[in-house]
Scaffold this active site. Structure first.
Site, PDB file in Angstrom:
ATOM      1  N   HIS A 115       0.685   0.462   7.559  1.00 23.55           N
ATOM      2  CA  HIS A 115       1.851   1.349   7.430  1.00 23.55           C
ATOM      3  C   HIS A 115       2.432   1.277   6.024  1.00 23.55           C
ATOM      4  O   HIS A 115       2.060   0.419   5.217  1.00 23.55           O
ATOM      5  CB  HIS A 115       2.926   0.965   8.456  1.00 23.55           C
ATOM      6  CG  HIS A 115       3.498  -0.406   8.229  1.00 23.55           C
ATOM      7  ND1 HIS A 115       2.843  -1.571   8.602  1.00 23.55           N
ATOM      8  CD2 HIS A 115       4.650  -0.813   7.639  1.00 23.55           C
ATOM      9  CE1 HIS A 115       3.574  -2.624   8.259  1.00 23.55           C
ATOM     10  NE2 HIS A 115       4.684  -2.190   7.660  1.00 23.55           N
ATOM     11  N   ASP A 117       6.354   1.119   4.439  1.00 24.69           N
ATOM     12  CA  ASP A 117       7.678   0.834   4.984  1.00 24.69           C
ATOM     13  C   ASP A 117       8.621   2.040   4.925  1.00 24.69           C
ATOM     14  O   ASP A 117       8.694   2.746   3.914  1.00 24.69           O
ATOM     15  CB  ASP A 117       8.305  -0.366   4.269  1.00 24.69           C
ATOM     16  CG  ASP A 117       7.637  -1.678   4.688  1.00 24.69           C
ATOM     17  OD1 ASP A 117       7.079  -1.739   5.807  1.00 24.69           O
ATOM     18  OD2 ASP A 117       7.660  -2.623   3.878  1.00 24.69           O
ATOM     19  N   HIS A 264       0.244  -1.430   3.949  1.00 23.75           N
ATOM     20  CA  HIS A 264       0.031  -2.860   4.194  1.00 23.75           C
ATOM     21  C   HIS A 264       0.052  -3.131   5.679  1.00 23.75           C
ATOM     22  O   HIS A 264       0.500  -2.306   6.477  1.00 23.75           O
ATOM     23  CB  HIS A 264       1.108  -3.687   3.488  1.00 23.75           C
ATOM     24  CG  HIS A 264       2.500  -3.396   3.979  1.00 23.75           C
ATOM     25  ND1 HIS A 264       3.221  -2.312   3.545  1.00 23.75           N
ATOM     26  CD2 HIS A 264       3.286  -4.026   4.884  1.00 23.75           C
ATOM     27  CE1 HIS A 264       4.391  -2.300   4.147  1.00 23.75           C
ATOM     28  NE2 HIS A 264       4.460  -3.321   4.974  1.00 23.75           N
ATOM     29  N   ARG A 280      13.011 -10.550   4.248  1.00 23.03           N
ATOM     30  CA  ARG A 280      12.533  -9.278   3.723  1.00 23.03           C
ATOM     31  C   ARG A 280      13.716  -8.439   3.273  1.00 23.03           C
ATOM     32  O   ARG A 280      14.729  -8.356   3.965  1.00 23.03           O
ATOM     33  CB  ARG A 280      11.787  -8.572   4.844  1.00 23.03           C
ATOM     34  CG  ARG A 280      11.362  -7.165   4.581  1.00 23.03           C
ATOM     35  CD  ARG A 280      11.123  -6.569   5.962  1.00 23.03           C
ATOM     36  NE  ARG A 280      10.307  -5.384   5.953  1.00 23.03           N
ATOM     37  CZ  ARG A 280      10.737  -4.217   6.442  1.00 23.03           C
ATOM     38  NH1 ARG A 280      11.949  -4.103   6.929  1.00 23.03           N
ATOM     39  NH2 ARG A 280       9.939  -3.179   6.443  1.00 23.03           N
TER      40      ARG A 280
HETATM   41  C1  OGA Z   1       7.052  -5.984   6.423  1.00 23.61           C
HETATM   42  C2  OGA Z   1       5.677  -6.239   6.839  1.00 23.61           C
HETATM   43  C3  OGA Z   1       3.953  -7.919   6.746  1.00 23.61           C
HETATM   44  C4  OGA Z   1       3.820  -9.377   7.000  1.00 23.61           C
HETATM   45  O1  OGA Z   1       7.830  -6.939   6.365  1.00 23.61           O
HETATM   46  O2  OGA Z   1       7.370  -4.824   6.122  1.00 23.61           O
HETATM   47  O3  OGA Z   1       4.975  -5.325   7.148  1.00 23.61           O
HETATM   48  O4  OGA Z   1       2.773  -9.923   6.659  1.00 23.61           O
HETATM   49  N1  OGA Z   1       5.293  -7.516   6.818  1.00 23.61           N
HETATM   50  O5  OGA Z   1       4.743  -9.969   7.578  1.00 23.61           O
HETATM   51 MN    MN Z   2       5.964  -3.414   6.505  1.00 19.95          MN
END
Ligand code: OGA
Ligand code: MN
Length: 289
Positions: A115, A117, A264, A280
């Site tokens: 995806h 974000d 990602h 995050r």
């Molecule tokens: C995010 C995500 C990936 C991870 O925080 O947006 O996709 O490895 N994380 O935690």
């Molecule tokens: Mn993400």
């Protein structure tokens, strides 16, 4: 450092893979950055799409301050993940804050599929910053794919076909398909489906990239079957090994990536035996064009 010949603005940038990503050393993100260092970081971010800063020591306020250098921060509509004191921090953790014990399941299955974000918002994410406070010994890597390269490698006929197409991105649809519980009515009202072009032009580099995401529910003007077939074909292409960098986390890495030209996904780890605590922050970007 007065006696060394270290020059303010010097940062050490080393490519992480042939696909994308670079490691940046020589910067302490907990402290205010000089204009020269900041310019170096922005240039590297534009060129490498992802930057990893190892060995950072960042509290919430410091992570927020660094993130704000990129722009305005988002407070996520999924309020169950909000840090109780710092709403801009999304807590991606399999550890219960009170008891300190693991919760026994992955905290956000929506991260386990490819995806970009906030693609479900009118103004999706410019950048995401993920800081690893505790990371598993095995598993829990993050994969990143270069959507400029994926677009450039498409056949000319496919690029023409995609040029006028738009897709609908829908968070509730995407959460449920990933195996998470449905959103509340209030969350759904706050995040209605939106549509975006399938090819977008980066506002800073002017380069085109493929803009798809697991948040896509359908391609506008196509039957469900046709939509799913084309999306599956594009996903398979865009996430082939040659476009992908795998980040294996070390404790205290701060990784920042450009969501306007990458996708990602997280990889699995054992959420009963391992601990993974990530902070995050997400910077809002422009409407994709
Ligand atoms: C995010 C995500 C990936 C991870 O925080 O947006 O996709 O490895 N994380 O935690
Ligand atoms: Mn993400």
């Amino acid at each position: 450092m007065a006696s060394s010949n270290w020059v303010p603005g010097d940062i050490d940038v080393r490519p992480l893979s042939s696909a994308m990503g670079a490691e940046v050393r020589g910067v302490d993100l907990a402290r205010p950055l000089t204009g020269a260092v900041w310019n170096g970081i922005r240039d590297a971010f534009r060129s490498y799409l992802l930057l990893s800063f190892p060995d950072q020591s960042l509290n919430e306020t410091q992570q927020i301050a660094f993130s704000r250098r990129f722009g305005q921060l988002q407070v996520h509509v999924l309020d169950q993940y909000r840090h109780p004191e710092f709403p801009e921090i999304y807590l991606l953790s399999n550890v219960d804050r009170r008891s300190g014990a693991t919760i026994g399941h992955h905290p956000d299955k929506g991260t386990l599929v490819w995806h970009s974000d906030l693609s479900f918002q009118r103004c999706p994410a410019l950048a995401t910053m993920l800081y690893g406070l505790e990371v598993p010994r095995t598993g829990g890597d993050t994969l990143f794919a270069d959507m400029y390269a994926a677009y450039d490698a498409l056949a000319e006929t496919m690029r023409k076909h995609l040029a006028g197409l738009r897709a609908t991105h829908d968070l509730d649809f995407s959460r449920q398909r990933a195996g998470e519980r449905p959103m509340t009515d209030r969350q759904r009202r706050a995040a209605p489906p939106v549509d975006h072009p399938m090819v977008r032009t980066h506002p800073e580099t002017g380069r085109r990239s493929l803009y798809i995401s697991h948040h896509v529910s359908r391609i506008d003007g196509m039957s469900d079957e046709e939509s799913q077939r084309l999306l599956a074909e594009l996903m398979a292409h865009a996430t082939s090994d040659r476009f992908v960098y795998r980040h294996q986390w070390r404790k205290h890495d701060l990784v920042v990536w450009d969501n306007r030209c990458t996708m990602h996904r997280a990889t699995e780890y054992d959420p009963t035996a391992e601990r993974r605590i990530m902070h995050r922050t997400v910077v809002l970007g422009d409407i994709p064009v």
